[in-house]
Design a protein around this motif. Sequence first.
Motif, mmCIF file in Angstrom:
data_model
loop_
_atom_site.group_PDB
_atom_site.id
_atom_site.type_symbol
_atom_site.label_atom_id
_atom_site.label_comp_id
_atom_site.label_asym_id
_atom_site.label_seq_id
_atom_site.Cartn_x
_atom_site.Cartn_y
_atom_site.Cartn_z
ATOM 1 N N ALA A 319 0.819 -1.212 0.000
ATOM 2 C CA ALA A 319 0.000 0.000 0.000
ATOM 3 C C ALA A 319 0.852 1.261 0.000
ATOM 4 C CB ALA A 319 -0.962 0.006 1.191
ATOM 5 N N VAL A 320 1.905 1.259 -0.804
ATOM 6 C CA VAL A 320 2.776 2.425 -0.887
ATOM 7 C C VAL A 320 2.105 3.500 -1.735
ATOM 8 C CG1 VAL A 320 4.987 3.279 -1.716
ATOM 9 C CG2 VAL A 320 4.864 1.075 -0.579
ATOM 10 N N ASP A 321 1.914 4.648 -1.132
ATOM 11 C CA ASP A 321 1.220 5.754 -1.776
ATOM 12 C C ASP A 321 2.259 6.741 -2.291
ATOM 13 O OD1 ASP A 321 -0.589 7.659 -2.571
ATOM 14 O OD2 ASP A 321 -1.004 8.396 -0.558
ATOM 15 N N LEU A 322 2.863 6.423 -3.429
ATOM 16 C CA LEU A 322 3.907 7.264 -3.993
ATOM 17 C C LEU A 322 3.297 8.553 -4.549
ATOM 18 C CD1 LEU A 322 7.009 6.858 -4.405
ATOM 19 C CD2 LEU A 322 6.470 6.304 -6.768
ATOM 20 N N THR A 323 3.914 9.684 -4.252
ATOM 21 C CA THR A 323 3.335 10.971 -4.616
ATOM 22 C C THR A 323 3.137 11.115 -6.116
ATOM 23 O OG1 THR A 323 4.473 11.926 -2.712
ATOM 24 C CG2 THR A 323 3.538 13.456 -4.307
ATOM 25 N N ALA A 324 4.145 10.745 -6.922
ATOM 26 C CA ALA A 324 4.023 10.889 -8.369
ATOM 27 C C ALA A 324 2.834 10.106 -8.903
ATOM 28 C CB ALA A 324 5.311 10.434 -9.049
ATOM 29 N N VAL A 325 2.619 8.888 -8.373
ATOM 30 C CA VAL A 325 1.501 8.065 -8.815
ATOM 31 C C VAL A 325 0.181 8.680 -8.360
ATOM 32 C CG1 VAL A 325 0.447 5.777 -8.691
ATOM 33 C CG2 VAL A 325 2.938 5.999 -8.763
ATOM 34 N N ALA A 326 0.125 9.123 -7.117
ATOM 35 C CA ALA A 326 -1.103 9.708 -6.575
ATOM 36 C C ALA A 326 -1.525 10.944 -7.361
ATOM 37 C CB ALA A 326 -0.897 10.064 -5.104
ATOM 38 N N LEU A 327 -0.581 11.796 -7.691
ATOM 39 C CA LEU A 327 -0.899 13.013 -8.437
ATOM 40 C C LEU A 327 -1.361 12.681 -9.853
ATOM 41 C CD1 LEU A 327 1.985 15.420 -7.330
ATOM 42 C CD2 LEU A 327 -0.391 15.383 -6.540
ATOM 43 N N ALA A 328 -0.803 11.625 -10.442
ATOM 44 C CA ALA A 328 -1.229 11.221 -11.781
ATOM 45 C C ALA A 328 -2.681 10.756 -11.760
ATOM 46 C CB ALA A 328 -0.314 10.121 -12.310
ATOM 47 N N PHE A 329 -3.051 9.951 -10.769
ATOM 48 C CA PHE A 329 -4.439 9.506 -10.669
ATOM 49 C C PHE A 329 -5.371 10.673 -10.366
ATOM 50 C CE2 PHE A 329 -2.712 5.232 -10.490
ATOM 51 C CZ PHE A 329 -3.709 4.491 -11.102
ATOM 52 N N ASP A 330 -4.931 11.598 -9.544
ATOM 53 C CA ASP A 330 -5.742 12.776 -9.241
ATOM 54 C C ASP A 330 -6.048 13.551 -10.518
ATOM 55 O OD1 ASP A 330 -6.893 14.715 -7.253
ATOM 56 O OD2 ASP A 330 -5.353 16.011 -8.120
ATOM 57 N N ARG A 331 -5.080 13.633 -11.408
ATOM 58 C CA ARG A 331 -5.289 14.310 -12.684
ATOM 59 C C ARG A 331 -6.212 13.496 -13.585
ATOM 60 N NH1 ARG A 331 -0.514 16.304 -16.875
ATOM 61 N NH2 ARG A 331 -1.927 17.042 -18.517
ATOM 62 N N LEU A 332 -6.014 12.188 -13.639
ATOM 63 C CA LEU A 332 -6.765 11.334 -14.548
ATOM 64 C C LEU A 332 -8.265 11.385 -14.281
ATOM 65 C CD1 LEU A 332 -6.887 9.095 -16.743
ATOM 66 C CD2 LEU A 332 -6.552 7.441 -14.884
ATOM 67 N N VAL A 333 -8.675 11.279 -13.013
ATOM 68 C CA VAL A 333 -10.101 11.161 -12.707
ATOM 69 C C VAL A 333 -10.867 12.453 -12.958
ATOM 70 C CG1 VAL A 333 -9.725 9.312 -11.036
ATOM 71 C CG2 VAL A 333 -9.734 11.685 -10.245
ATOM 72 N N LYS A 334 -10.170 13.520 -13.250
ATOM 73 C CA LYS A 334 -10.852 14.769 -13.597
ATOM 74 C C LYS A 334 -11.411 14.750 -15.014
ATOM 75 C CE LYS A 334 -8.344 17.991 -10.537
ATOM 76 N NZ LYS A 334 -7.680 17.005 -9.680
ATOM 77 N N SER A 335 -10.898 13.823 -15.862
ATOM 78 C CA SER A 335 -11.312 13.807 -17.261
ATOM 79 C C SER A 335 -11.735 12.435 -17.767
ATOM 80 C CB SER A 335 -10.166 14.315 -18.150
ATOM 81 O OG SER A 335 -9.747 15.605 -17.774
ATOM 82 N N ALA A 336 -11.516 11.387 -16.998
ATOM 83 C CA ALA A 336 -11.823 10.030 -17.457
ATOM 84 C C ALA A 336 -12.367 9.208 -16.299
ATOM 85 C CB ALA A 336 -10.568 9.366 -18.026
ATOM 86 N N ILE A 337 -12.999 8.096 -16.645
ATOM 87 C CA ILE A 337 -13.386 7.100 -15.642
ATOM 88 C C ILE A 337 -12.202 6.172 -15.439
ATOM 89 C CG2 ILE A 337 -14.902 5.159 -15.123
ATOM 90 C CD1 ILE A 337 -17.058 6.523 -16.812
ATOM 91 N N CYS A 338 -11.824 5.931 -14.205
ATOM 92 C CA CYS A 338 -10.716 5.041 -13.896
ATOM 93 C C CYS A 338 -11.221 3.891 -13.036
ATOM 94 C CB CYS A 338 -9.597 5.792 -13.177
ATOM 95 S SG CYS A 338 -8.174 4.749 -12.802
ATOM 96 N N VAL A 339 -11.012 2.659 -13.498
ATOM 97 C CA VAL A 339 -11.476 1.455 -12.805
ATOM 98 C C VAL A 339 -10.264 0.678 -12.317
ATOM 99 C CG1 VAL A 339 -12.795 -0.680 -13.020
ATOM 100 C CG2 VAL A 339 -13.497 1.356 -14.309
#
Length: 475
Positions: A319-339
């Motif tokens: 459950a490592v919450d790497l910042t670069a990955v977290a910020l990428a997902f934060d950006r993605l869900v603003k414009s797409a559905i992520c499953v």
Amino acid sequence: MRAVDNTNRGIAEREYSVREKVTLWHFKHPQAIATAITARNKPFASAAKELSNNFGRAIDFSLLSVIRSEPLIRLQSSTGASVNASENRVVIGFRSLGETRADLIVRYHLTELWFDDIGNFGVYSFENIGLEELFDALRSENVVLFADPDVRDGDDTFMIQTDEEDATPEVEFPPDLWNHKMVGVSENGKEADGTGVVVAVVDGRADLGHPTIKDALLLGGLELLFADDLPIVDHGVGVMSVIAGQRALADGERVGVAPSAKLIQLAISTYSISSYVERAKAINFAAKIAESRYVDGPDGVRIEVPRLIVNCSWKLRSAVDLTAVALAFDRLVKSAICVCSAGNENTDLPHFPSEYPGVVRVAALGITGERMSMSNFGTTVTFSAPGGTDAPTDANDILMASLNNKHAFGMGTSFAAPHVAGLLATIWSRNSELNHEEVLQLAKTKFIAPISDSNAKYAGKLGLGILTLQPSAEV
């Protein structure tokens, strides 16, 4: 040590202590890619023997070559997670300021290994300074948004993928698919389902020539690879086939739940020496597609992508919450559905990336509707979907494409997630005037079947119910 994080995400998961130094071995074989061994002070011969034992059969090591032997440190975070990270590498994200990153690189004698212009972060090697000391120094740099260890752990599974023709016989196709019935495809599915929707599959490198998926590929055989030394693995092609597989059964029903959706492969390394930060590159690339609504195809031809869904059937171990990955997902869900798959540890503990805000998290059910025994659960689950029943796999599990143009039965939340991705593609194709947020809200309110009473122990922890094409009363 404490990683630099000025993103207001809190600091608890950013604090680390060094447990020990380890050596990472990565072996490449002419017939197989074999991963992974982490061994402390272990000579080559001993590591090779351990690797062979883990595969359960003898492997000819005479032609083996070590293609990476990298010093690591084993870190333990303040939350108790233990992960491996490169001893001499750091991930640095930058603010959009006038000062260039070149000044920072010179000041700390860094070597830029690669840089992601979309996410504005990169991976750097360094010498003559410790990781803890570097973090302390970077904390005072205003140009630095965040800095993290280069976590290199991947999924804790062993994989061999052979390039030779697999002697395993083709599975016997069932007359119909129980998983399709559970989600309403048999009764309510149409050949046009998924039209106008693209599903980007962020997963291991798939065989794009497999006859079950090749006609569903938006970019044909064009490979989009986001890591080096990627072998072709069966996981990625299996996930893609559950979404839009073209192989037809005896009654004409296709393997995929959304047969007219189009697929894009965003290939990442998910085996056990993989660098987590490379996954952020793929997610940022998907976010850019969603924002611009196009992707550059073969020969630079621009292809429209009016509606994008992203499927991620993998995990960040411990459950490592790497910042670069977290910020990428934060950006993605603003414009797409992520499953995302909920994970296969039979727990309700945190699991990334499926825990990120805005992500659709999917748990797995078996053929009777009961929770699959290894599926994760919890209050953050969004939907449940078919994921298989139990090992050994058979027709009670999920039919999917496999290696060597064949098919197999598989199980896990990895294959529950693409059911939901495909169903959302169908719902969106039937309601093309809606945006991604409106489609998701529609699915949550109008396309839910109840969970079986056999799951009473997990009330409130398997999501809103089973996502289905069968319209339901408002819940």
